[in-house]
Design a protein around this motif. Structure first.
Motif, PDB file in Angstrom:
ATOM      1  N   MET A  53       0.821  -1.212   0.000  1.00  0.00           N
ATOM      2  CA  MET A  53       0.000   0.000   0.000  1.00  0.00           C
ATOM      3  C   MET A  53       0.857   1.264   0.000  1.00  0.00           C
ATOM      4  O   MET A  53       1.658   1.478   0.910  1.00  0.00           O
ATOM      5  CB  MET A  53      -0.871  -0.020   1.264  1.00  0.00           C
ATOM      6  N   ASP A  54       0.659   2.090  -1.016  1.00  0.00           N
ATOM      7  CA  ASP A  54       1.333   3.383  -1.060  1.00  0.00           C
ATOM      8  C   ASP A  54       0.744   4.254   0.048  1.00  0.00           C
ATOM      9  O   ASP A  54      -0.442   4.127   0.369  1.00  0.00           O
ATOM     10  CB  ASP A  54       1.086   4.016  -2.440  1.00  0.00           C
ATOM     11  N   ILE A  55       1.538   5.131   0.641  1.00  0.00           N
ATOM     12  CA  ILE A  55       1.010   5.998   1.699  1.00  0.00           C
ATOM     13  C   ILE A  55       0.283   7.204   1.106  1.00  0.00           C
ATOM     14  O   ILE A  55      -0.832   7.516   1.488  1.00  0.00           O
ATOM     15  CB  ILE A  55       2.142   6.457   2.662  1.00  0.00           C
ATOM     16  N   ALA A  76      -5.260  -8.763   8.555  1.00  0.00           N
ATOM     17  CA  ALA A  76      -4.776  -8.360   7.225  1.00  0.00           C
ATOM     18  C   ALA A  76      -3.286  -8.047   7.295  1.00  0.00           C
ATOM     19  O   ALA A  76      -2.816  -7.422   8.247  1.00  0.00           O
ATOM     20  CB  ALA A  76      -5.545  -7.142   6.742  1.00  0.00           C
ATOM     21  N   LYS A  77      -2.555  -8.510   6.286  1.00  0.00           N
ATOM     22  CA  LYS A  77      -1.112  -8.246   6.215  1.00  0.00           C
ATOM     23  C   LYS A  77      -0.890  -7.148   5.188  1.00  0.00           C
ATOM     24  O   LYS A  77      -1.121  -7.348   4.011  1.00  0.00           O
ATOM     25  CB  LYS A  77      -0.374  -9.525   5.835  1.00  0.00           C
ATOM     26  N   ILE A  78      -0.437  -5.995   5.675  1.00  0.00           N
ATOM     27  CA  ILE A  78      -0.256  -4.842   4.800  1.00  0.00           C
ATOM     28  C   ILE A  78       1.150  -4.295   4.978  1.00  0.00           C
ATOM     29  O   ILE A  78       1.609  -4.074   6.101  1.00  0.00           O
ATOM     30  CB  ILE A  78      -1.313  -3.760   5.104  1.00  0.00           C
ATOM     31  N   ILE A  79       1.824  -4.092   3.839  1.00  0.00           N
ATOM     32  CA  ILE A  79       3.155  -3.488   3.836  1.00  0.00           C
ATOM     33  C   ILE A  79       3.015  -2.120   3.174  1.00  0.00           C
ATOM     34  O   ILE A  79       2.488  -2.016   2.068  1.00  0.00           O
ATOM     35  CB  ILE A  79       4.151  -4.361   3.043  1.00  0.00           C
ATOM     36  N   MET A  80       3.468  -1.088   3.851  1.00  0.00           N
ATOM     37  CA  MET A  80       3.365   0.261   3.316  1.00  0.00           C
ATOM     38  C   MET A  80       4.559   0.570   2.406  1.00  0.00           C
ATOM     39  O   MET A  80       5.673   0.098   2.651  1.00  0.00           O
ATOM     40  CB  MET A  80       3.329   1.291   4.457  1.00  0.00           C
ATOM     41  N   CYS A  81       4.285   1.371   1.384  1.00  0.00           N
ATOM     42  CA  CYS A  81       5.339   1.828   0.477  1.00  0.00           C
ATOM     43  C   CYS A  81       5.397   3.339   0.605  1.00  0.00           C
ATOM     44  O   CYS A  81       4.370   3.999   0.504  1.00  0.00           O
ATOM     45  CB  CYS A  81       4.993   1.466  -0.966  1.00  0.00           C
ATOM     46  N   SER A  82       6.597   3.872   0.809  1.00  0.00           N
ATOM     47  CA  SER A  82       6.683   5.324   0.941  1.00  0.00           C
ATOM     48  C   SER A  82       7.929   5.861   0.262  1.00  0.00           C
ATOM     49  O   SER A  82       8.906   5.141   0.092  1.00  0.00           O
ATOM     50  CB  SER A  82       6.722   5.707   2.424  1.00  0.00           C
ATOM     51  N   ALA A  83       7.845   7.115  -0.100  1.00  0.00           N
ATOM     52  CA  ALA A  83       9.018   7.797  -0.642  1.00  0.00           C
ATOM     53  C   ALA A  83       9.904   8.179   0.542  1.00  0.00           C
ATOM     54  O   ALA A  83       9.456   8.171   1.683  1.00  0.00           O
ATOM     55  CB  ALA A  83       8.582   9.037  -1.407  1.00  0.00           C
ATOM     56  N   MET A  84      11.125   8.518   0.277  1.00  0.00           N
ATOM     57  CA  MET A  84      12.025   8.969   1.336  1.00  0.00           C
ATOM     58  C   MET A  84      11.414  10.187   2.015  1.00  0.00           C
ATOM     59  O   MET A  84      10.682  10.942   1.395  1.00  0.00           O
ATOM     60  CB  MET A  84      13.385   9.377   0.744  1.00  0.00           C
ATOM     61  N   VAL A  90       5.239   6.787   8.121  1.00  0.00           N
ATOM     62  CA  VAL A  90       5.560   5.359   8.250  1.00  0.00           C
ATOM     63  C   VAL A  90       5.289   4.914   9.688  1.00  0.00           C
ATOM     64  O   VAL A  90       4.692   3.864   9.922  1.00  0.00           O
ATOM     65  CB  VAL A  90       7.025   5.083   7.846  1.00  0.00           C
ATOM     66  N   ILE A  91       5.667   5.727  10.665  1.00  0.00           N
ATOM     67  CA  ILE A  91       5.426   5.403  12.076  1.00  0.00           C
ATOM     68  C   ILE A  91       3.919   5.311  12.324  1.00  0.00           C
ATOM     69  O   ILE A  91       3.453   4.368  12.960  1.00  0.00           O
ATOM     70  CB  ILE A  91       6.117   6.435  13.008  1.00  0.00           C
ATOM     71  N   ASP A  92       3.146   6.256  11.791  1.00  0.00           N
ATOM     72  CA  ASP A  92       1.676   6.214  11.913  1.00  0.00           C
ATOM     73  C   ASP A  92       1.142   4.901  11.350  1.00  0.00           C
ATOM     74  O   ASP A  92       0.276   4.259  11.935  1.00  0.00           O
ATOM     75  CB  ASP A  92       1.018   7.363  11.117  1.00  0.00           C
ATOM     76  N   ALA A  93       1.664   4.522  10.189  1.00  0.00           N
ATOM     77  CA  ALA A  93       1.204   3.313   9.508  1.00  0.00           C
ATOM     78  C   ALA A  93       1.500   2.064  10.340  1.00  0.00           C
ATOM     79  O   ALA A  93       0.647   1.186  10.486  1.00  0.00           O
ATOM     80  CB  ALA A  93       1.854   3.203   8.133  1.00  0.00           C
ATOM     81  N   ILE A  94       2.709   1.991  10.906  1.00  0.00           N
ATOM     82  CA  ILE A  94       3.088   0.842  11.726  1.00  0.00           C
ATOM     83  C   ILE A  94       2.189   0.781  12.972  1.00  0.00           C
ATOM     84  O   ILE A  94       1.684  -0.272  13.342  1.00  0.00           O
ATOM     85  CB  ILE A  94       4.591   0.906  12.136  1.00  0.00           C
ATOM     86  N   ILE A 102       8.314  -0.410   2.765  1.00  0.00           N
ATOM     87  CA  ILE A 102       9.330  -0.460   1.711  1.00  0.00           C
ATOM     88  C   ILE A 102       9.499   0.969   1.220  1.00  0.00           C
ATOM     89  O   ILE A 102       8.512   1.680   1.037  1.00  0.00           O
ATOM     90  CB  ILE A 102       8.839  -1.316   0.514  1.00  0.00           C
ATOM     91  N   VAL A 103      10.743   1.380   1.026  1.00  0.00           N
ATOM     92  CA  VAL A 103      11.004   2.734   0.542  1.00  0.00           C
ATOM     93  C   VAL A 103      11.147   2.719  -0.980  1.00  0.00           C
ATOM     94  O   VAL A 103      11.737   1.804  -1.552  1.00  0.00           O
ATOM     95  CB  VAL A 103      12.273   3.311   1.211  1.00  0.00           C
ATOM     96  N   LYS A 104      10.552   3.730  -1.621  1.00  0.00           N
ATOM     97  CA  LYS A 104      10.703   3.875  -3.071  1.00  0.00           C
ATOM     98  C   LYS A 104      11.986   4.643  -3.340  1.00  0.00           C
ATOM     99  O   LYS A 104      12.352   5.487  -2.536  1.00  0.00           O
ATOM    100  CB  LYS A 104       9.533   4.676  -3.643  1.00  0.00           C
ATOM    101  N   PRO A 105      12.647   4.456  -4.444  1.00  0.00           N
ATOM    102  CA  PRO A 105      12.330   3.480  -5.494  1.00  0.00           C
ATOM    103  C   PRO A 105      12.556   2.060  -4.996  1.00  0.00           C
ATOM    104  O   PRO A 105      13.451   1.814  -4.193  1.00  0.00           O
ATOM    105  CB  PRO A 105      13.299   3.833  -6.621  1.00  0.00           C
TER     106      PRO A 105
END
Length: 120
Positions: A53-55, A76-84, A90-94, A102-105
């Motif tokens: 999931m993109d943030i 549900a198992k969700i992995i967040m994707c975020s830009a630097m 990311v902390i909110d998401a966790i 996962i960090v983009k790129p």
């Protein structure tokens, strides 16, 4: 049986990149969504083993979608994707229940490590 994954990102290019990494490594991408509202819909429809999931997305952001999906399925198992530079989000998401981020790129090995760890 291959693990079924829902890929959520507002950028088609990012969805394509992650889908490519996943399919080459034996995962099945069951659906894609371009925003949080679509993500919830597709989650209900396909009940995937995992969601990437993109943030930051239009309509509904990834953290809101994460919370909604967690209400429907606490497991549900969700992995967040975020830009630097989105550490606070990311902390909110966790805290909201994301399993990893996962960090983009995207780097294939990091994507696969996060997914492998989350699904095991």
């Amino acid at each position: 049986m291959s693990k079924r994954i829902l890929v959520v990102d507002d950028a088609a290019f990012m969805r394509m990149m992650i889908k490519d990494i996943l399919t080459k490594n034996g995962y099945e991408v069951v659906a894609e969504a371009a925003d949080g509202a679509q993500a919830i819909e597709k989650y209900q429809e396909h009940n995937p083993d995992l969601v990437t999931m993109d943030i930051t997305m239009p309509e509904m952001d990834g953290i809101t979608a994460l919370k909604e999906i967690k209400k429907m399925n606490p497991n549900a198992k969700i992995i967040m994707c975020s830009a630097m530079g989105q550490q606070a989000m990311v902390i909110d998401a966790i805290q909201a229940g994301a399993k990893d981020f996962i960090v983009k790129p995207f780097q294939a090995d990091r994507v696969l490590e996060a997914i492998g760890k989350t699904l095991s």
